[in-house]
Scaffold this active site. Structure first.
Site, PDB file in Angstrom:
ATOM      1  N   ALA A   1      47.970  45.389  43.485  1.00 12.44           N
ATOM      2  CA  ALA A   1      47.971  45.267  42.033  1.00 12.44           C
ATOM      3  C   ALA A   1      47.203  44.030  41.572  1.00 12.44           C
ATOM      4  O   ALA A   1      47.287  43.376  40.422  1.00 12.44           O
ATOM      5  CB  ALA A   1      49.383  45.264  41.534  1.00 12.44           C
TER       6      ALA A   1
ATOM      7  N   ASP B   1      44.065  33.464  47.191  1.00 19.97           N
ATOM      8  CA  ASP B   1      45.258  33.919  47.244  1.00 19.97           C
ATOM      9  C   ASP B   1      46.152  33.164  48.225  1.00 19.97           C
ATOM     10  O   ASP B   1      47.206  33.056  48.049  1.00 19.97           O
ATOM     11  CB  ASP B   1      45.374  35.594  47.731  1.00 19.97           C
ATOM     12  CG  ASP B   1      44.754  36.208  46.663  1.00 19.97           C
ATOM     13  OD1 ASP B   1      43.944  35.916  45.770  1.00 19.97           O
ATOM     14  OD2 ASP B   1      44.910  37.565  46.475  1.00 19.97           O
TER      15      ASP B   1
HETATM   16  O1  PMV Z   1      42.528  41.702  42.982  1.00 14.57           O
HETATM   17  P1  PMV Z   1      42.640  40.426  44.013  1.00 14.57           P
HETATM   18  O2  PMV Z   1      43.798  39.660  44.161  1.00 14.57           O
HETATM   19  O3  PMV Z   1      42.151  40.897  45.446  1.00 14.57           O
HETATM   20  O4  PMV Z   1      41.429  39.474  43.484  1.00 14.57           O
HETATM   21  C1  PMV Z   1      40.317  39.397  43.752  1.00 14.57           C
HETATM   22  C2  PMV Z   1      39.418  38.247  43.264  1.00 14.57           C
HETATM   23  C3  PMV Z   1      37.945  38.541  43.141  1.00 14.57           C
HETATM   24  O5  PMV Z   1      37.475  37.396  42.674  1.00 14.57           O
HETATM   25  C4  PMV Z   1      37.414  39.919  42.523  1.00 14.57           C
HETATM   26  C5  PMV Z   1      37.542  38.595  44.534  1.00 14.57           C
HETATM   27  C6  PMV Z   1      37.548  37.221  45.549  1.00 14.57           C
HETATM   28  O6  PMV Z   1      37.369  37.329  46.855  1.00 14.57           O
HETATM   29  O7  PMV Z   1      37.632  36.160  44.652  1.00 14.57           O
END
Ligand code: PMV
Length: 350
Positions: A115, A163
Site C-alpha cells: 500500500a 523506506d
Molecule cells: O510505494 P513505495 O513505498 O514503494 O514508494 C515508492 C517511492 C518511489 O519514489 C516511487 C520509488 C523510489 O524508489 O523512491
C-alpha cells in the site's frame, strides 16, 4: 545468547517528493504509528520456523526447510513477506556466519501490504535487527539499515533508501540526491486511506507481482519523461521546490500552507500519470468534505494496473467527516501520527 529478542520497526508515509526523488529531487518521509514486530527465540529442531501474521489480513506458519506452509488465517500475501525474511537470513549467514541452530521467528504486523506504507522495509529492518541481536552480531543502526536495504534490493531489484531509513531511524528523513538526512520536525495528524491491499484469496504469484508494482510504475514514469524531457524537467523542479517549502511550513506550523502544497504535489503526481481512478477519487472525496490537502503517498499506480495504494490526507477540522467519506468510498482508513519512534530492540534473558 539471549533467549528471546523482540525488534519492532515503524511504517512510513512519503509526505512529499515520491517519484521525483528517483531523479535526485528532494523527498520528505515520516515514520507513522503502525508497527511490525519480529520476535526471535530458540527452538529444539534445527533450522528456521517462521510465523507471520498481518493484522487483520493474513497469517501463515512455515518450516523453511520442508517448505510446507500452514496458513492459519490467510494466505497469498504472506509469501511476499516470507521472501524478505528468507533473504535476510541468507544475507546474515553469508556476511556474519550466523548459526543454523533451531530458530523460531514470529512476525506480527499492523502495516497493510503493498500500500506504499513501507511494509517490506519494516520487515527487513526488524528481522535483521532481531537476528543480529539473537546471534550476538554487533551492529549499529547504520549497519542494520544498510543490510536491510541490501535485502530490499535483492528481493525487489530496485529500492530507494527512504523506506529502510525511516523504518530504522523513525522521525522524519529528507532524501536529496540519494543522500538521507534526519530532520527534527513536529508531529502531524493525518488520515491515510488504502485501497486494494492484497486480498485474502490472492495466490502467491499474483501477490508477488503486485509487490513488484513500484518497479513497473517507476519504469513507466521514466519512459514518459524520455518522451517529454523538457516538460518533465519543469515538473520535477517544481516538486523539489514544494518539498523545500513544505519543510518550512511544518517548521512554522502553517497547516493551511502545508495543505496547499500537498494539493499542488498531488497535481504533479497526476501530471506524471501515477494517480489511477480510485486513488484520485479518494483525494477528491477528502477535499470535498473539507481536507486542507490530500495526495497519493508512495508509488501510486497506473490506470491499467487497477487501483492499489494509499492516499494521505491533512484533515484540518474535518477529520470525522473525511473518515466517513473515505470509508464509504471503500478505503481502509487509519488515523496516523507522523514522526514516531524508529527501530526498538528488547531482549528477554530469562
Ligand atoms: O510505494 P513505495 O513505498 O514503494 O514508494 C515508492 C517511492 C518511489 O519514489 C516511487 C520509488 C523510489 O524508489 O523512491
Amino acid at each position: 545468547m539471549a533467549k528471546k529478542i523482540r525488534a519492532s520497526a515503524p511504517a512510513k508515509v512519503i509526505l512529499f517528493g515520491e517519484h521525483f526523488v528517483v531523479y535526485g529531487k528532494r523527498a520528505l518521509a515520516a515514520a507513522i504509528n503502525r508497527r511490525l514486530t519480529v520476535e526471535v527465540s530458540s527452538r529444539e529442531k534445527e533450522g528456521y520456523h517462521v510465523k507471520i501474521e498481518n493484522i487483520p489480513t493474513f497469517g501463515m506458519a512455515m518450516d523453511l526447510e520442508d517448505k510446507k506452509a500452514y496458513p492459519y488465517k490467510d494466505y497469498g500475501g504472506a509469501a511476499k513477506a516470507i521472501a524478505y525474511v528468507r533473504e535476510s537470513i541468507g544475507l546474515l549467514e553469508e556476511r556474519y556466519g550466523i548459526g543454523k541452530e533451531g530458530v523460531e521467528i514470529e512476525i506480527k504486523s499492523e502495516i497493510p501490504l503493498s500500500a506504499g506504507l513501507g511494509s517490506s522495509a519494516a520487515t527487513c529492518v526488524a528481522t535483521i535487527a532481531a537476528l543480529k541481536a539473537f546471534f550476538g552480531v554487533r551492529s549499529d543502526l547504520d549497519g542494520i539499515r544498510a543490510d536491510a536495504h541490501r535485502v530490499e534490493l535483492a528481493v525487489q531489484g530496485a529500492a530507494s533508501p527512504v523506506d529502510t531509513a525511516i523504518s530504522t531511524y523513525g522521525g522524519y528523513v529528507l532524501v536529496e540526491e540519494g543522500n538521507v538526512r534526519r530532520l527534527h520536525l513536529a508531529e502531524l495528524t493525518l488520515i491515510v486511506g488504502c485501497v486494494g491491499c492484497i486480498p485474502l484469496s490472492m495466490d502467491t504469484k499474483k501477490a508477488s507481482e503486485i509487490g513488484l508494482k513500484t518497479k513497473k510504475i517507476v519504469e513507466e514514469v521514466r519512459r514518459r519523461k524520455d518522451t517529454f524531457p523538457d516538460v518533465y524537467n519543469h515538473i520535477f523542479d517544481a516538486a523539489d521546490e514544494i518539498t523545500g517549502q513544505a519543510i518550512e511550513a511544518i517548521e512554522h506550523c502553517e497547516l493551511a500552507k502545508l495543505g496547499a502544497l500537498i494539493r499542488i504535489n498531488q497535481g504533479l503526481l497526476d501530471a506524471i500519470g501515477v494517480v489511477p481512478g480510485r486513488l484520485s477519487e479518494l483525494v477528491k472525496t477528502s477535499q470535498e468534505v473539507g481536507a486542507l490537502g490530500a495526495k497519493v503517498t508512495g508509488a501510486g499506480g497506473l490506470d491499467d494496473m487497477g487501483s492499489i495504494g494509499s492516499v494521505l490526507v491533512l484533515p484540518g477540522k474535518s477529520e470525522a467527516k473525511i473518515k466517513v467519506a473515505l470509508e464509504l468510498a471503500g478505503a481502509l482508513v487509519m488515523d496516523v501520527k507522523t514522526g514516531g519512534a524508529g527501530l526498538k530492540i528488547e531482549a528477554d534473558h530469562r
